[in-house]
Enzyme design. Structure first.
Site, PDB file in Angstrom:
ATOM      1  N   ASP A   1      49.848  20.949  58.454  1.00  0.00           N
ATOM      2  CA  ASP A   1      48.858  20.840  59.546  1.00  0.00           C
ATOM      3  C   ASP A   1      49.122  21.902  60.607  1.00  0.00           C
ATOM      4  OD1 ASP A   1      47.839  18.507  58.389  1.00  0.00           O
ATOM      5  OD2 ASP A   1      49.228  17.230  59.503  1.00  0.00           O
ATOM      6  N   GLU A   2      50.414  22.063  60.928  1.00  0.00           N
ATOM      7  CA  GLU A   2      50.790  23.020  61.957  1.00  0.00           C
ATOM      8  C   GLU A   2      50.437  24.450  61.525  1.00  0.00           C
ATOM      9  OE1 GLU A   2      54.775  23.568  64.306  1.00  0.00           O
ATOM     10  OE2 GLU A   2      54.736  21.546  63.470  1.00  0.00           O
ATOM     11  N   GLY A   3      50.761  24.768  60.269  1.00  0.00           N
ATOM     12  CA  GLY A   3      50.466  26.100  59.744  1.00  0.00           C
ATOM     13  C   GLY A   3      48.974  26.386  59.730  1.00  0.00           C
TER      14      GLY A   3
END
Ligand SMILES: *[C@@H]1O[C@H](CO)[C@@H](O)[C@H](O)[C@H]1NC(C)=O
Ligand SMILES: *[C@@H]1O[C@H](CO)[C@@H](O)[C@H](O)[C@H]1NC(C)=O
Length: 442
Positions: A184-186
């Site tokens: 999700d962060e990427g």
């Protein structure tokens, strides 16, 4: 006589008109000043970059509020976007404020977290016009710190935040509070840089990829254009999401344990979470020969020591690093054909050896990292210098990049900001959330 009267009236009218224009002009300027109500030490305000020429009726203005709940603090971002009909929205203003400590510090006294959250919500109330409150989505996404708490404790904290959010005047959906994983962060960070570089939703324009090197994990994310990449990538390395009424299939993977600090421990031969035995020390072929120090990682103190002088340091270190990384990293062939931005420790290490400007960033190649590693390791054969891990870190970065599939000639861009906006995941996550509400018209 009559002519005189007319000209007098005309004269008075002229003065009034001038005053009216002047007042409008001053008001216009005041409106465009950055907000000054929140200027304690933890606050930074971005200037308003709104292009007033386009303030016409076909321009819609909307806001999004994102709480970034990290391990050391909670930060509110308030983003203001403008959109001309049928065009991709633009970011025209960002305000943020951070509070310490992070939410996880309240794991045993959940109610105490409320005050800080309220304080940050007050910043949003000042920033977003009252009439837009109920249309402005309010979201909290938590990263590393909460991910590490035992499930039940993290859930209690998130429930509390959700309760506070639901009592606020902003737009709150059931999924307003969540914990992000590495993917999700990427993906969110990828949206951020492509949003800021103007590559989103532009036909036939190539998107840019992104590399991140944190302390615990490292991430690579890009939009493949080759079917081979999509077909041959291992399970769990692809992430699909909806945006601009399209499905995007990204390659995105987060390698847990290959962040710079975790990699140091692995190279030293230590085990995450496991203290050394009495009298034990980690001997490394990446440290200055005979040099001894103590190094703290994840709240454990390790005794470390450089091995006896022998083989040239760079050779022995790069062999060790290559062994540590052996078969741990997937090589995506397509990365060599794309432009990549690199962040976090990639930036910090490059700046430390002056490969890029500390403030402005810059561009460099895999070779530049490798040459710097060779040079630093050479000097460390004689003396450990200010940063005894520098030979190890630079060698690790240059080997890691090649393991990821980048040739030595590959050029990377290193930036903390693009267009004066910080390149964190928060902008991308906010934009994606607003897009998911299906209110935008493309
Ligand atoms: C990360 O979380 C998303 C949902 O937010 C999920 O779709 C995805 O499968 C997760 N990825 C990994 C690697 O756990
Ligand atoms: C988005 O796609 C759906 C189905 O493909 C279509 O019905 C809808 O009109 C599209 N919306 C916009 C705003 O283009």
């Amino acid at each position: 006589m009559e002519a005189m009267k007319i000209s007098k009236r005309f004269y008075a009218f002229g003065i009034l008109a001038c005053i009216a224009i002047y007042v409008a002009y001053i008001k216009w300027h005041m409106d465009s000043k950055p907000m000054s109500g929140v200027t304690d030490g933890t606050t930074e305000n971005k200037g308003d970059k709104l292009d007033h020429q386009t303030s016409a009726a076909d321009l819609s203005v909307f806001y999004g509020i994102m709480f970034d709940a990290g391990s050391t603090g909670t930060r509110i971002h308030i983003f203001k976007f403008t959109q001309k009909s049928k065009e991709t929205p633009k970011l025209t203003r960002e305000t943020f404020k951070a509070l310490k400590p992070g939410l996880s510090a309240y794991a045993d006294d959940v109610d105490k977290s409320a005050q800080g959250i309220q304080e940050l919500l007050d910043v949003a109330k000042k920033e977003v016009p009252v009439e837009l409150w109920k249309f402005t989505p309010l979201v909290l996404k938590a990263t590393a710190g909460l991910r590490l708490l035992p499930g039940e404790k993290a859930q209690k904290l998130l429930d509390k935040v959700k309760e506070i959010f639901q009592a606020s005047p902003f737009f709150v959906r059931d999924d307003c509070v969540s914990i992000m994983n590495g993917t999700d962060e990427g993906v969110s960070a990828w949206i951020t840089i492509n949003f800021l570089t103007g590559n989103l939703n532009v036909p036939r324009k190539r998107s840019v990829g992104m590399l991140d090197l944190g302390g615990g994990s490292t991430q690579i994310t890009f939009l493949p254009s080759s079917k081979t990449t999509l077909q041959t990538s291992p399970a769990g390395h692809l992430a699909a999401f909806q945006m601009f009424n399209n499905t995007y299939k990204l390659y995105s993977y987060s390698y847990l344990g290959l962040g710079l600090m975790s990699a140091r421990l692995a190279i030293l031969g230590g085990v995450e979470g496991k203290p050394l035995k009495e009298g034990e020390e980690l001997i490394s072929s990446c440290l200055s020969p005979g040099f001894k120090t103590e190094w703290e990682h994840a709240e454990i103190m390790y005794r470390v020591k450089g091995q006896k002088a022998g083989e040239p340091l760079y050779e022995s270190c790069s062999n060790k690093v290559a062994k540590m990384l052996y078969k741990k990293v997937y090589k995506a062939e397509e990365v060599k054909d794309l432009d990549f931005y690199a962040f976090s420790y990639y930036y910090d290490c490059a700046a430390e050896v002056s490969l890029i400007d500390k403030e402005k960033g810059g561009s460099l190649t895999v070779s530049d990292f490798e040459t710097a590693a060779k040079h630093v390791c050479k000097t460390m054969e004689v003396s450990p210098g200010d940063n005894p891990f520098l030979c190890m870190d630079l060698t690790y970065i240059s080997v890691l990049l090649q393991e990821l599939g980048f040739p030595k000639s590959q050029v990377f861009k290193l930036a903390r900001k693009i267009d004066d906006v910080e390149t964190s995941w928060a902008l991308g996550a906010t934009f994606h959330y607003i897009d998911s509400l299906n209110r935008l018209q493309y």
